[in-house]
Design a protein around this motif. Structure first.
Motif, PDB file in Angstrom:
ATOM      1  N   PRO A  38       0.828  -1.168   0.278  1.00  0.00           N
ATOM      2  CA  PRO A  38       0.094   0.041   0.006  1.00  0.00           C
ATOM      3  C   PRO A  38       1.234   0.928   0.064  1.00  0.00           C
ATOM      4  O   PRO A  38       1.954   1.364   0.539  1.00  0.00           O
ATOM      5  CB  PRO A  38      -1.136   0.069   0.752  1.00  0.00           C
ATOM      6  CG  PRO A  38      -0.982  -1.582   1.683  1.00  0.00           C
ATOM      7  CD  PRO A  38       0.542  -2.125   1.223  1.00  0.00           C
ATOM      8  N   ASP A  39       0.451   2.494  -0.352  1.00  0.00           N
ATOM      9  CA  ASP A  39       0.878   3.516  -0.127  1.00  0.00           C
ATOM     10  C   ASP A  39       1.629   4.008   1.221  1.00  0.00           C
ATOM     11  O   ASP A  39       2.694   4.576   0.579  1.00  0.00           O
ATOM     12  CB  ASP A  39       0.467   4.551  -0.419  1.00  0.00           C
ATOM     13  CG  ASP A  39       0.222   4.427  -2.661  1.00  0.00           C
ATOM     14  OD1 ASP A  39       0.755   3.323  -3.323  1.00  0.00           O
ATOM     15  OD2 ASP A  39      -1.004   5.669  -3.601  1.00  0.00           O
ATOM     16  N   GLU A  40       0.529   3.928   1.892  1.00  0.00           N
ATOM     17  CA  GLU A  40       1.284   4.754   2.851  1.00  0.00           C
ATOM     18  C   GLU A  40       2.493   3.982   3.602  1.00  0.00           C
ATOM     19  O   GLU A  40       3.301   4.339   4.091  1.00  0.00           O
ATOM     20  CB  GLU A  40      -0.047   4.118   3.980  1.00  0.00           C
ATOM     21  CG  GLU A  40      -1.195   4.929   3.611  1.00  0.00           C
ATOM     22  CD  GLU A  40      -1.796   4.102   2.641  1.00  0.00           C
ATOM     23  OE1 GLU A  40      -1.678   3.636   2.285  1.00  0.00           O
ATOM     24  OE2 GLU A  40      -3.031   4.454   2.404  1.00  0.00           O
ATOM     25  N   ILE A  41       2.328   2.447   3.087  1.00  0.00           N
ATOM     26  CA  ILE A  41       3.657   1.845   4.028  1.00  0.00           C
ATOM     27  C   ILE A  41       4.282   2.075   2.730  1.00  0.00           C
ATOM     28  O   ILE A  41       6.151   2.253   3.716  1.00  0.00           O
ATOM     29  CB  ILE A  41       3.031  -0.156   3.840  1.00  0.00           C
ATOM     30  CG1 ILE A  41       2.208   0.208   4.622  1.00  0.00           C
ATOM     31  CG2 ILE A  41       4.868  -0.966   4.306  1.00  0.00           C
ATOM     32  CD1 ILE A  41       1.865  -1.545   4.644  1.00  0.00           C
ATOM     33  N   ILE A  47      10.385   7.639   3.308  1.00  0.00           N
ATOM     34  CA  ILE A  47      10.819   8.500   4.050  1.00  0.00           C
ATOM     35  C   ILE A  47      11.988   8.058   5.119  1.00  0.00           C
ATOM     36  O   ILE A  47      12.910   9.402   5.675  1.00  0.00           O
ATOM     37  CB  ILE A  47      10.499   9.050   4.783  1.00  0.00           C
ATOM     38  CG1 ILE A  47      10.388  10.147   5.737  1.00  0.00           C
ATOM     39  CG2 ILE A  47      10.105   7.614   5.947  1.00  0.00           C
ATOM     40  CD1 ILE A  47       8.386  10.836   6.664  1.00  0.00           C
ATOM     41  N   LEU A  48      13.133   7.457   4.809  1.00  0.00           N
ATOM     42  CA  LEU A  48      14.233   6.487   5.098  1.00  0.00           C
ATOM     43  C   LEU A  48      15.370   7.421   4.230  1.00  0.00           C
ATOM     44  O   LEU A  48      16.354   7.242   4.604  1.00  0.00           O
ATOM     45  CB  LEU A  48      14.357   5.016   5.486  1.00  0.00           C
ATOM     46  CG  LEU A  48      13.553   4.882   6.888  1.00  0.00           C
ATOM     47  CD1 LEU A  48      13.141   3.008   6.491  1.00  0.00           C
ATOM     48  CD2 LEU A  48      13.676   5.637   7.667  1.00  0.00           C
ATOM     49  N   SER A  53      17.437  10.480  -3.576  1.00  0.00           N
ATOM     50  CA  SER A  53      17.064   8.993  -4.419  1.00  0.00           C
ATOM     51  C   SER A  53      15.500   8.962  -4.037  1.00  0.00           C
ATOM     52  O   SER A  53      14.557   7.836  -5.006  1.00  0.00           O
ATOM     53  CB  SER A  53      17.237   8.361  -3.067  1.00  0.00           C
ATOM     54  OG  SER A  53      18.728   8.826  -2.345  1.00  0.00           O
ATOM     55  N   ILE A  54      14.500   9.650  -3.456  1.00  0.00           N
ATOM     56  CA  ILE A  54      13.298   9.025  -3.553  1.00  0.00           C
ATOM     57  C   ILE A  54      12.417   9.406  -4.764  1.00  0.00           C
ATOM     58  O   ILE A  54      11.761   8.744  -5.642  1.00  0.00           O
ATOM     59  CB  ILE A  54      12.112  10.084  -2.089  1.00  0.00           C
ATOM     60  CG1 ILE A  54      13.222   9.377  -0.811  1.00  0.00           C
ATOM     61  CG2 ILE A  54      11.005   9.444  -2.125  1.00  0.00           C
ATOM     62  CD1 ILE A  54      12.326  10.423   0.067  1.00  0.00           C
ATOM     63  N   ALA A  55      12.989  10.910  -5.440  1.00  0.00           N
ATOM     64  CA  ALA A  55      12.733  11.514  -6.382  1.00  0.00           C
ATOM     65  C   ALA A  55      13.448  10.395  -7.450  1.00  0.00           C
ATOM     66  O   ALA A  55      12.613  10.330  -8.761  1.00  0.00           O
ATOM     67  CB  ALA A  55      13.029  13.002  -6.955  1.00  0.00           C
ATOM     68  N   PHE A  71       4.192  11.315  -2.573  1.00  0.00           N
ATOM     69  CA  PHE A  71       4.710  11.563  -1.468  1.00  0.00           C
ATOM     70  C   PHE A  71       4.637  13.095  -0.287  1.00  0.00           C
ATOM     71  O   PHE A  71       4.361  13.742  -0.855  1.00  0.00           O
ATOM     72  CB  PHE A  71       6.055  11.472  -1.485  1.00  0.00           C
ATOM     73  CG  PHE A  71       7.199  10.587  -0.209  1.00  0.00           C
ATOM     74  CD1 PHE A  71       7.146   9.687  -0.189  1.00  0.00           C
ATOM     75  CD2 PHE A  71       7.788  12.534   0.033  1.00  0.00           C
ATOM     76  CE1 PHE A  71       8.280   9.637   1.144  1.00  0.00           C
ATOM     77  CE2 PHE A  71       8.935  11.658   1.250  1.00  0.00           C
ATOM     78  CZ  PHE A  71       8.366  10.355   1.213  1.00  0.00           C
ATOM     79  N   PRO A  72       4.286  12.482   0.883  1.00  0.00           N
ATOM     80  CA  PRO A  72       3.744  13.739   1.950  1.00  0.00           C
ATOM     81  C   PRO A  72       4.839  14.190   2.183  1.00  0.00           C
ATOM     82  O   PRO A  72       5.143  15.528   2.899  1.00  0.00           O
ATOM     83  CB  PRO A  72       2.886  13.316   3.293  1.00  0.00           C
ATOM     84  CG  PRO A  72       3.311  11.814   2.692  1.00  0.00           C
ATOM     85  CD  PRO A  72       3.916  11.424   1.713  1.00  0.00           C
TER      86      PRO A  72
END
Length: 504
Positions: A38-41, A47-48, A53-55, A71-72
Motif C-alpha cells: 500500500p502507498d502508506e507503507i 522517508i528513510l 533518491s526518492i525522486a 509522497f507527503p
C-alpha cells in the motif's frame, strides 16, 4: 566398502531424479512484492531515504511515479545546507560557484513543488536555502495550498524580510519552525498574528527583529494559541516584555534575548522551562514571574540577575539548574534579595545544580549575609561547580539537606585547617546530617585536601560513598608516597559505618 567415487555417483543420480521446479514458482519469484505494498507503507519506507533518491524512484514505473507525486514528507535539507551557504553569501568575496550552488538548491525546491499533484497534500516540508523574499513567499504559499502540516524553514536573505502572512491563515498547519541566519525577519502587527495559528501545536522562531514592537504581552495567550504545546523563541532582538499564558503549553524555551526586562509565565500545564542568556544586566527594573504548578524541569543558565523574582507553585519540580551572569561581584541589596527569592521558589526540587557564580553570590557577597533561604526538604541530589575556598562554607550552610556535592578545585590555607573545619560544625550541621555522596574532583593528596576528607568522614553521619578523583599533579608523585596517603585516609574514623572510599 563404498569408495569415494561410487558415493559421488549416488549423490549425482539422486539429484537428477528430483522433481523440476514448476514455472509457476519461477513466476512467483519474479513478482514485485514491494510495488504491491500500500502507498502508506511505501511512504514510510521512502522517508528513510534522501529526497533526491526518492525522486529518482519516479522513473521506475507509472506506479512509482504516482508514489512520488503523492509522497507527503519533503525534506530538502539533504539537498542544501544553509550553514555554509549563508556564510558564503554574507561574505564580500562570494565565489560564483558557491552562489550558483545556493541558487540551484532553491530552484530545485521550486521545481519539485511544481511536480506534485495538485490534489496531493504535504504533511512535512523542510528546506534550508539562501532565498529572496519573493521566492520564500512562493514556497510558503505552495506549501499552504497543499495543506502542509509541518513547515520547517531555515533561510538566509540579502535583507530583512517580513513574516510570510500566508502561514497565519493556514488551517492545516500544526508545526512551524522559522529561523533566519542573516539578517533576520519582522513580525506582522500583533492584531494580524492573533487572528491565526488556532491549530498550531509547536512554534519555533529564531532571529526576530522587534525594535518597533518590543512588547509581546498580548500575543502568547489562550485566544491566540489555544492549542500550543511547545514554544521556542531565540534571539528576539529588541524584546523587552514577554508574557506567556498559553493554557496547553508544556515545553517552553527562551534563548539569547539580552534586552529582555520583564518575563511573566503563568501556565498550568508547563512541564519543562529553559531560559538561557536573557535579561539586561544593566537594568534597574527587570523582573521575572513564574507560576507553573506542573513544572518538572527548570534550566536557568547565564541569565543576568533581575531586580525582582517571583517563583511560586513549583511543587512538582524535579530537576533544576541555576546559573546567573554577573558583571561584577558585588550585588545590590535588591538583587541579592531577588536571588534569595528565586532559590526559595525552587526549594521543592529534588535535584539541584548550582553553577560557580551562584555559589559566589551565596558565599562571598556581604549583602547576602542577612538573607535566608527556604529549606530544600525534598532535595536528593545537589551538585556544585565552583572554585572553592573556606569562606564559601556559608553558601553551603544556606543550602541544607544536601546529598551530592561536586567540586573542581580546593584552595585552602596551609595552617590551622583541622581547627577551622571543626569550628564550622554548627554552621554545616544540616549539610553533614544529609550528605550521602561526595565527589571531589582534582584531589591533590596534599595536607589540606586530606584534612577535609578526614573532617567529612568524621562528621557525615549518613555518608555512603566518597569519591576522590586525583589530579595529574598527584598522579606524578612517587607511588610509595601515594600509597601511604591512601592508607592514612582509609584509617580515618568514620561516623557512618556504610561510608565507602573510592579512589579514581
Amino acid at each position: 566398502m563404498e569408495t569415494r567415487s561410487s558415493k559421488r555417483k549416488k549423490i549425482l543420480n539422486a539429484s537428477t531424479k528430483r522433481p523440476k521446479i514448476s514455472s509457476l514458482s519461477n513466476d512467483h519469484d519474479e513478482e514485485d512484492r514491494i510495488s504491491d505494498l500500500p502507498d502508506e507503507i511505501l511512504h514510510q519506507i521512502l522517508i528513510l531515504l534522501p529526497i533526491k533518491s526518492i525522486a529518482k524512484t519516479s522513473i521506475l514505473s507509472k506506479r512509482w511515479k504516482n508514489l512520488w507525486n503523492s509522497f507527503p514528507d519533503l525534506d530538502f535539507t539533504t539537498v542544501n545546507t544553509i550553514a555554509n551557504s549563508s556564510i558564503a553569501m554574507t561574505s564580500k568575496n562570494v565565489r560564483k560557484k558557491e552562489r550558483f550552488y545556493v541558487l540551484k538548491g532553491s530552484e530545485y525546491v521550486d521545481q519539485i513543488l511544481t511536480l506534485i499533484d495538485k490534489h496531493s497534500d504535504i504533511r512535512v516540508l523542510k528546506f534550508r536555502a539562501f532565498l529572496s523574499f519573493s521566492r520564500l513567499n512562493h514556497l510558503v504559499r505552495n506549501a499552504v495550498k497543499h495543506n502542509v502540516q509541518e513547515l520547517d524553514i531555515e533561510v538566509s536573505t540579502s535583507d530583512y524580510f517580513n513574516f510570510p502572512r500566508s502561514v497565519i491563515t493556514s488551517r492545516s498547519l500544526r508545526v512551524l519552525r522559522l529561523k533566519s541566519w542573516h539578517p533576520g525577519f519582522r513580525l506582522p502587527p500583533l492584531e494580524t498574528m492573533r487572528d491565526g495559528f488556532k491549530l498550531l501545536s509547536s512554534l519555533s522562531l529564531s532571529r526576530v527583529i522587534l525594535h518597533d514592537q518590543p512588547s509581546l504581552i498580548d500575543l502568547f495567550t489562550n485566544s491566540s494559541f489555544p492549542l500550543l504545546k511547545k514554544l521556542h523563541l531565540e534571539a528576539l532582538f529588541g524584546l523587552k516584555q514577554l508574557r506567556i499564558t498559553c493554557p496547553f503549553l508544556e515545553d517552553l524555551s527562551l534563548e539569547s534575548c539580552f534586552q529582555l526586562l520583564e518575563l511573566e509565565i503563568c501556565v498550568g500545564r508547563l512541564r519543562k522551562l529553559k531560559v538561557l542568556s536573557c535579561f539586561d544586566a544593566y537594568s534597574v527594573r527587570s523582573r521575572v514571574k513564574i507560576d507553573a504548578p506542573n513544572l518538572e524541569i527548570l534550566l536557568w543558565s547565564y541569565n543576568a540577575v533581575t531586580e525582582e523574582s517571583v517563583l511560586k507553585n513549583l511543587h512538582l519540580l524535579n530537576e533544576a539548574f541555576v546559573g546567573f551572569f554577573l558583571l561584577h561581584e558585588d550585588l545590590s541589596v535588591v538583587k541579592s534579595q531577588s536571588v534569595s527569592n528565586f532559590l526559595s521558589g525552587i526549594s521543592n526540587c529534588r535535584s539541584l545544580t548550582l553553577d560557580r557564580q551562584c555559589i559566589e553570590i551565596l558565599s562571598k557577597n556581604n549583602k547576602f549575609a542577612g538573607v535566608s533561604l527556604c529549606p530544600f526538604n525534598k532535595l536528593k541530589s545537589l551538585e556544585f561547580s565552583t572554585g572553592f575556598n573556606k569562606h564559601n562554607n556559608s553558601g553551603l550552610a544556606k543550602c541544607n539537606n544536601i546529598i551530592q556535592w561536586n567540586k573542581e578545585l580546593w584552595e585552602l590555607p596551609n595552617s590551622g585547617e583541622e581547627k577551622y573545619w571543626e569550628s564550622q560544625i554548627q554552621n554545616l550541621r544540616s549539610f553533614l546530617h544529609h550528605l550521602k555522596v561526595v565527589k571531589i574532583h582534582g584531589f591533590t593528596e596534599c595536607a589540606n585536601d586530606v584534612t577535609l576528607v578526614k573532617f567529612l568522614l568524621k562528621h557525615a553521619k549518613v555518608l555512603q560513598e566518597l569519591f576522590l578523583f586525583t589530579c595529574s599533579l598527584s598522579k606524578s608523585r612517587e607511588s610509595l608516597l601515594r600509597e601511604k596517603i591512601k592508607s592514612q585516609i582509609m584509617g580515618f574514623s568514620r561516623a557512618s559505618s556504610k561510608a565507602k572510599i573510592v579512589f579514581e
